[in-house]
Write an enzyme that holds these catalytic residues in place. Structure first.
Site, mmCIF file in Angstrom:
data_model
loop_
_atom_site.group_PDB
_atom_site.id
_atom_site.type_symbol
_atom_site.label_atom_id
_atom_site.label_comp_id
_atom_site.label_asym_id
_atom_site.label_seq_id
_atom_site.Cartn_x
_atom_site.Cartn_y
_atom_site.Cartn_z
ATOM 1 N N LYS A 3 9.343 7.597 10.873
ATOM 2 C CA LYS A 3 7.918 7.543 11.258
ATOM 3 C C LYS A 3 7.710 6.415 12.273
ATOM 4 O O LYS A 3 6.946 6.548 13.219
ATOM 5 C CB LYS A 3 7.086 7.316 9.993
ATOM 6 C CG LYS A 3 5.810 6.556 10.135
ATOM 7 C CD LYS A 3 4.680 7.495 10.256
ATOM 8 C CE LYS A 3 3.304 6.897 10.347
ATOM 9 N NZ LYS A 3 3.153 5.488 10.598
ATOM 10 N N SER A 39 0.931 7.196 5.743
ATOM 11 C CA SER A 39 0.865 5.840 6.272
ATOM 12 C C SER A 39 -0.127 5.045 5.444
ATOM 13 O O SER A 39 -1.159 5.583 5.015
ATOM 14 C CB SER A 39 0.382 5.896 7.731
ATOM 15 O OG SER A 39 -0.006 4.612 8.164
ATOM 16 N N HIS A 50 7.218 5.693 1.446
ATOM 17 C CA HIS A 50 7.958 4.501 1.004
ATOM 18 C C HIS A 50 8.888 4.869 -0.165
ATOM 19 O O HIS A 50 10.043 4.448 -0.211
ATOM 20 C CB HIS A 50 7.004 3.409 0.514
ATOM 21 C CG HIS A 50 6.096 2.836 1.553
ATOM 22 N ND1 HIS A 50 4.737 2.968 1.507
ATOM 23 C CD2 HIS A 50 6.359 2.093 2.666
ATOM 24 C CE1 HIS A 50 4.179 2.335 2.540
ATOM 25 N NE2 HIS A 50 5.140 1.799 3.261
ATOM 26 N N ALA A 70 0.874 -1.191 0.000
ATOM 27 C CA ALA A 70 0.000 0.000 0.000
ATOM 28 C C ALA A 70 0.906 1.234 0.000
ATOM 29 O O ALA A 70 0.850 2.098 0.885
ATOM 30 C CB ALA A 70 -0.982 -0.006 1.173
ATOM 31 N N LEU A 71 1.751 1.271 -1.014
ATOM 32 C CA LEU A 71 2.868 2.218 -1.025
ATOM 33 C C LEU A 71 2.413 3.662 -1.224
ATOM 34 O O LEU A 71 1.454 3.943 -1.927
ATOM 35 C CB LEU A 71 3.855 1.831 -2.136
ATOM 36 C CG LEU A 71 4.459 0.425 -2.001
ATOM 37 C CD1 LEU A 71 5.441 0.161 -3.143
ATOM 38 C CD2 LEU A 71 5.154 0.228 -0.659
HETATM 39 P P1 AMP Z 1 5.406 -0.200 6.293
HETATM 40 O O1 AMP Z 1 4.996 -0.569 4.899
HETATM 41 O O2 AMP Z 1 4.400 0.621 7.033
HETATM 42 O O3 AMP Z 1 5.914 -1.390 7.074
HETATM 43 O O4 AMP Z 1 6.650 0.756 6.124
HETATM 44 C C1 AMP Z 1 7.792 0.358 5.407
HETATM 45 C C2 AMP Z 1 8.892 1.367 5.663
HETATM 46 O O5 AMP Z 1 8.467 2.659 5.217
HETATM 47 C C3 AMP Z 1 9.236 1.496 7.158
HETATM 48 O O6 AMP Z 1 10.638 1.624 7.304
HETATM 49 C C4 AMP Z 1 8.522 2.762 7.537
HETATM 50 O O7 AMP Z 1 9.108 3.424 8.633
HETATM 51 C C5 AMP Z 1 8.653 3.582 6.266
HETATM 52 N N1 AMP Z 1 7.623 4.630 6.245
HETATM 53 C C6 AMP Z 1 6.291 4.459 6.463
HETATM 54 N N2 AMP Z 1 5.661 5.651 6.417
HETATM 55 C C7 AMP Z 1 6.617 6.584 6.178
HETATM 56 C C8 AMP Z 1 6.607 8.002 6.020
HETATM 57 N N3 AMP Z 1 5.483 8.709 6.129
HETATM 58 N N4 AMP Z 1 7.771 8.645 5.766
HETATM 59 C C9 AMP Z 1 8.929 7.935 5.671
HETATM 60 N N5 AMP Z 1 9.017 6.598 5.802
HETATM 61 C C10 AMP Z 1 7.878 5.925 6.055
#
Ligand code: AMP
Length: 278
Positions: free
Chosen positions: A148, A184, A34, A29-30
């Site tokens: 984050k 997010s 990401h 759900a990029l």
């Molecule tokens: P997730 O898909 O939520 O597990 O996130 C994957 C990676 O993207 C993790 O290292 C998160 O910390 C990073 N991430 C998620 N949201 C953000 C954001 N708003 N800004 C920067 N990095 C993010």
């Protein structure tokens, strides 16, 4: 962009490549947060690998796992557009051949007892298991993660120390919507109106930072938890911590690096955010 689903195929391909590997593990759900990690990995490495794997072991709430957003075909488009070299898309069986009840233990100590460690029992054990298994498959030079998830970055740093790993952890700044809401995947689960109102979280974090020189933290904490809760949030925590260790602090102390972290639910969706105070 190459796409691999099997660890053996991924390893065989990576074996033929020279140079450094930058790895960005995600749950899909990029969004632009990401993609900012992918861009940084691309700048600093010969090859950029992204994984998409919704890790069942890190969800302490089954319902939360089941409703986690999945947008695979648009994720693949976005990753190709930014020039990702390789997408790793493992199945649950590939990562957990013995099932998700057979997890490894990692001694992350104190980090498992505070903040998300306390409010999401077992969450960081699941995170350690998946990061260890994914990084074993990818064997990256560096791993890129977002601030984050502030506590997750410290947990992964600890994991890499425990493993005596040579993988470098690069932490990247939080990307925000124009209204301040931290990007997010979970924001997708909010109604349009709630997505606007959710900017109140960043407003509170910024207000605390603006007022830290004149007001004790406990007063600000009370005031902004009340503010959030009177705006339909249910706040789990709003806490001040040492940004290096995550030891909780009762008041501001400018001789330390400090961060305020929060977890709050809106429309039942758990949102986390944080802001460094100095
Ligand atoms: P997730 O898909 O939520 O597990 O996130 C994957 C990676 O993207 C993790 O290292 C998160 O910390 C990073 N991430 C998620 N949201 C953000 C954001 N708003 N800004 C920067 N990095 C993010």
């Amino acid at each position: 962009m190459f796409i691999f689903k099997k660890i053996a195929d991924l390893k065989q391909f990576l074996h033929t490549q020279n140079g450094s590997i930058g790895f960005v593990p995600t749950m899909g759900a990029l969004h632009k947060g990401h993609l900012s990690l992918i861009e940084k990995a691309k700048q600093e490495n010969s090859l950029t690998v992204c994984s998409i794997f919704v890790n069942p072991a890190q969800f302490n709430d089954k319902n939360d796992f089941e409703k986690y957003p999945m947008t695979l075909s648009s994720d693949i488009d976005l990753l190709s557009q930014v020039g990702t070299d390789l997408l790793f898309l493992p199945s649950i069986d590939a990562i957990y051949p013995n099932g998700i009840d057979q997890l490894d233990d990692y001694d992350i100590g104190f980090l498992d007892t505070v903040l998300d460690g306390k409010f999401r029992p077992g969450h960081f054990k699941g995170v350690c298991n998946v990061i260890d298994r994914l990084s074993d498959a990818v064997a990256p030079t560096a791993m890129y993660m977002g601030e984050k998830d502030f506590q997750q970055c410290l947990v992964v740093k600890r994991l890499l120390e425990l493993k005596n790993s040579s993988v470098k952890l690069i932490t990247c700044p939080t990307r925000r919507e124009t209204n301040g809401l931290a990007m997010s995947s979970r924001n997708e689960l909010l109604s349009k109106g709630a997505r606007e109102r959710a900017s109140a979280i960043y407003y509170c974090l910024k207000s605390i930072r603006d007022e830290m020189d004149k007001t004790p933290f406990s007063d600000l904490q009370d005031r902004y938890i009340r503010y959030l809760d009177s705006n339909s949030f249910e706040t789990e925590y709003l806490l001040l911590a040492d940004a290096e260790t995550l030891e909780l602090m009762t008041d501001f102390n400018s001789s330390k690096k400090m961060v305020v972290l929060t977890a709050s639910r809106l429309e039942g969706v758990r949102l986390i955010d944080n802001l460094r105070m100095n």
